[in-house]
Design a protein around this motif. Sequence first.
Motif: not given
Length: 439
Positions: A341-346, A353-358
């Motif tokens: 779920e966290a990966a889907k939100a990322q 265009g938002l590159d959120i670090p793993d």
Amino acid sequence: MGGGDASRSAASSPSSASAADGPYASTYERFPGRPTALVGATVYDGAGQRFDNATVLFRDGEVVEVGQGLATAGYDVIDGSGKFVTPGVIDIHSHLGDYPTPSVQAHSDGNEATSPTTPEVWAEHSVWPQDPGFSRALANGGVTALQILPGSANLTGGRSVTLKNVASRTVQGMKFPGAPYGMKMACGENPKRVYGGRGRMPSTRMGNFAVNRQMWLDAKAYAAGNRSRRDLAKETLAGVLDGDILIHNHCYRADEMALVMDMAKEMGYKVTAFHHAVEAYKIGDLLRENDVCSAVWADWYGFKMESYDGIPENASLLWKAGACVVIHSDDENGIQRLNQEAAKAQAAGRRMGLDIPDAEVIGWITLNPAKAMGIDAMTGSLEPGKMADVVLWNGDPLSVYSRPEKVWVDGALLYDALDRKRRPVSDFELGQPGEGDVK
């Protein structure tokens, strides 16, 4: 194995808010573990850092050190090459034990839907420790701690309880030692539907606020007066006003969240997190300024009117605003896939265009929920001295193809996908044909 049900004495005031004090105190004791070194893995520490080809050392129930080239003498060495290590996953919003599997009416113990305000009830007094959902969350989702909340039929649903995800005969044997209590509140459609349909207040959103405000006024009078005459409801409310019990507020709409924060200022309490919060992205700046976390789904929306403005980019926009993001489940199946779920939100953020670090996304299911639950000084990140709640993943935890290979709680190996003897099964399942293993 461990002595999770050993009795302990605990003398304290009736309004003591810590799960380690007062009546029904925690009797949790960690299971025995071995000094362990996870070597050569990619490590996300939960606090926003990534370590490549790193070693994680833990012993005596605590993290010792995380880094490269660490000495491993005296530790059991596990090769983590090609694998990933994270803190244990934490679910801030669960109803396991209160709505256990099998989902039958006899097991429906999460909503005391007899009055709009029931702060006197405690979720832990409904928790069934044999719920198979606990072991499934551990094995399939790497969940090492979770908060069990009352349901959302009530404006004030009662106290929540934070649990370590371990096998125990009693809920006290699962209670997270030293964790503060929470109190569940709810906005919007649920309370007005449940109680307005019975011809009593509240039947509108303005009725919701009127009932809540009067409850707090009565609680303030109790808190300021003589507490020697016990009142279970007002004891909980006084604990909130004293700052000892944390408010977890089910709320979908941005306008209602803003109103609730104003009511909290009027009455002298603080909201620690809005749960479900599908419109939180509209007020990210207000949530940041008020230091309120948003516990959200990746993409649930549209299942009732107040959820129609939910968008997949919710979590990412909150992150962009500098607000606290938590991914939660509210579901016995979703709790097994919080990493996905966290990966889907990322991914939704990446598409805009938002590159959120793993490494920061991992914090959405580890350190941030710990912060909102008041346990971040003890768990939620792989920092020296914190509880060794650790997951070894067989691949990237933000990949749909990865799952936990090993899970430690307080340094004790409680799940091992490669060892059939370390795949926990509840006593309830042992009596069911074909249910002799976790699947």
